[in-house]
Motif scaffolding. Structure first.
Motif, short mmCIF file in Angstrom:
data_model
loop_
_atom_site.label_atom_id
_atom_site.label_comp_id
_atom_site.label_asym_id
_atom_site.label_seq_id
_atom_site.Cartn_x
_atom_site.Cartn_y
_atom_site.Cartn_z
N UNK A 41 0.83 -1.21 0.00
CA UNK A 41 0.00 0.00 0.00
C UNK A 41 0.86 1.25 0.00
N UNK A 42 1.94 1.25 0.76
CA UNK A 42 2.84 2.40 0.77
C UNK A 42 3.45 2.62 -0.61
N UNK A 43 3.89 1.53 -1.24
CA UNK A 43 4.48 1.65 -2.58
C UNK A 43 3.45 2.12 -3.61
N UNK A 44 2.17 1.81 -3.35
CA UNK A 44 1.10 2.25 -4.26
C UNK A 44 0.63 3.66 -3.94
N UNK A 64 -10.86 0.52 -2.77
CA UNK A 64 -11.58 0.72 -4.02
C UNK A 64 -10.96 -0.15 -5.11
N UNK A 65 -11.71 -0.46 -6.17
CA UNK A 65 -11.18 -1.32 -7.23
C UNK A 65 -9.85 -0.84 -7.79
N UNK A 66 -9.72 0.47 -8.01
CA UNK A 66 -8.46 0.99 -8.55
C UNK A 66 -7.34 0.80 -7.54
N UNK A 67 -7.65 1.00 -6.27
CA UNK A 67 -6.64 0.82 -5.22
C UNK A 67 -6.23 -0.65 -5.10
N UNK A 71 -2.40 -2.11 -5.45
CA UNK A 71 -1.73 -2.94 -4.44
C UNK A 71 -1.35 -4.29 -5.04
N UNK A 72 -2.26 -4.86 -5.81
CA UNK A 72 -1.99 -6.14 -6.47
C UNK A 72 -0.75 -6.02 -7.36
N UNK A 73 -0.66 -4.93 -8.10
CA UNK A 73 0.47 -4.72 -9.00
C UNK A 73 1.78 -4.65 -8.23
N UNK A 74 1.79 -3.97 -7.10
CA UNK A 74 3.02 -3.86 -6.31
C UNK A 74 3.46 -5.22 -5.76
N UNK A 75 2.49 -6.02 -5.33
CA UNK A 75 2.85 -7.35 -4.80
C UNK A 75 3.37 -8.24 -5.92
N UNK A 76 2.75 -8.16 -7.10
CA UNK A 76 3.21 -8.97 -8.23
C UNK A 76 4.63 -8.56 -8.64
#
Length: 267
Positions: A41-44, A64-67, A71-76
């Motif tokens: 979340x911090x990275x996002x 929210x969906x965009x959030x 977050x998903x993108x940062x973890x991937x």
């Protein structure tokens, strides 16, 4: 690819002996999962709730969906940089992957996690997890089919048929044995000897009672081959059969008969 923040976090979790077991029923691997989501979340660029309020499941539900997608993108991205230094902490990696999969259902992100992680160490681990999951599903399906009412009824019927077949075979064998004994009893001693020596009864010699053993028959009427065959058939049986065997051996040439007589006495 350089190791990422997630690689460092996984290694630290192993060194600090955090619980990283997937589906842990005691703590749910809460420390690891909270740190992963908070860092992502911090990275996002999102505000991270207070630790006391941080629950991975709750975080996903409140975003929210965009959030969620961010977050998903940062973890991937973090997973793509995980290398084999995190291999010892395989359970931590599996726990993180389980939180992401399936992306569309959990995150609302229409992506394939397998494709995003293709060619990476995390991708190999994910593919292994998928293969294991498919294997378990197949095993459950086979067990459900095996334990289903239809399969149980079929096995029960097969056992019943096999049991009846064995019973029928025993009855047929007994009928044949009784018939053979009746036939032997109706024969004279000589004919009985010839039948046993030449045609071999359908039953074992033990099934023939002593009074039907043709001890009174003239064994000399048998040719040498028939006598030797009967000696071999009697083998080391004792009692009436042993006496008949000695009678047959006595008809051999003197040297052979004496050696076998010595053998019989030694027994």
């Amino acid at each position: 690819m350089e190791p990422t923040w997630l690689n460092t976090l996984i290694v630290d979790a192993e060194e600090h002996r955090w619980c990283t077991r997937p589906n842990c029923t005691t703590c749910g691997a809460g420390d690891l999962r909270s740190c992963v989501f908070s860092e992502a979340m911090e990275l996002a660029g999102l505000e991270v709730p207070e630790p006391a309020e941080t629950s991975p499941r709750r975080l996903i539900e409140t975003l929210q969906p965009v959030q969620r997608a961010a977050v998903f993108e940062q973890i991937v991205r973090g997973l793509r940089g995980v290398d084999r230094s995190a291999a010892r902490a395989g359970s931590a990696l599996r726990t993180i992957l389980m939180d992401l999969h399936p992306p569309l259902m959990k995150w609302g992100v229409p992506e394939s996690l397998s494709e995003r992680l293709n060619g990476t160490f995390a991708g190999q681990e994910f593919d292994a997890m998928q293969a294991h999951s498919a294997s378990l599903a197949d095993e459950r399906a086979r067990r459900a089919e095996y334990e289903g009412p239809k399969a149980v009824a079929e096995r029960r019927e097969a056992r019943r048929v096999a049991r009846e077949r064995r019973l029928q075979q025993r009855l047929e064998k007994k009928t044949a044995r009784d018939k053979t004994l009746v036939e032997l009893a109706a024969l004279s001693g000589m004919k009985r000897l010839v039948k046993i020596a030449g045609y071999r009864p359908l039953i074992s010699l033990e099934s023939i009672p002593d009074h039907l053993v043709p001890l009174d028959a003239d064994c000399r009427s048998l040719d040498v081959e028939a006598r030797e065959g009967l000696i071999a058939l009697i083998a080391r049986r004792r009692g009436a059969w042993g006496r008949l065997r000695r009678q047959l051996i006595a008809l051999r040439p003197e040297s052979d008969a004496s050696s076998h007589a010595s053998f019989d006495r030694s027994r």
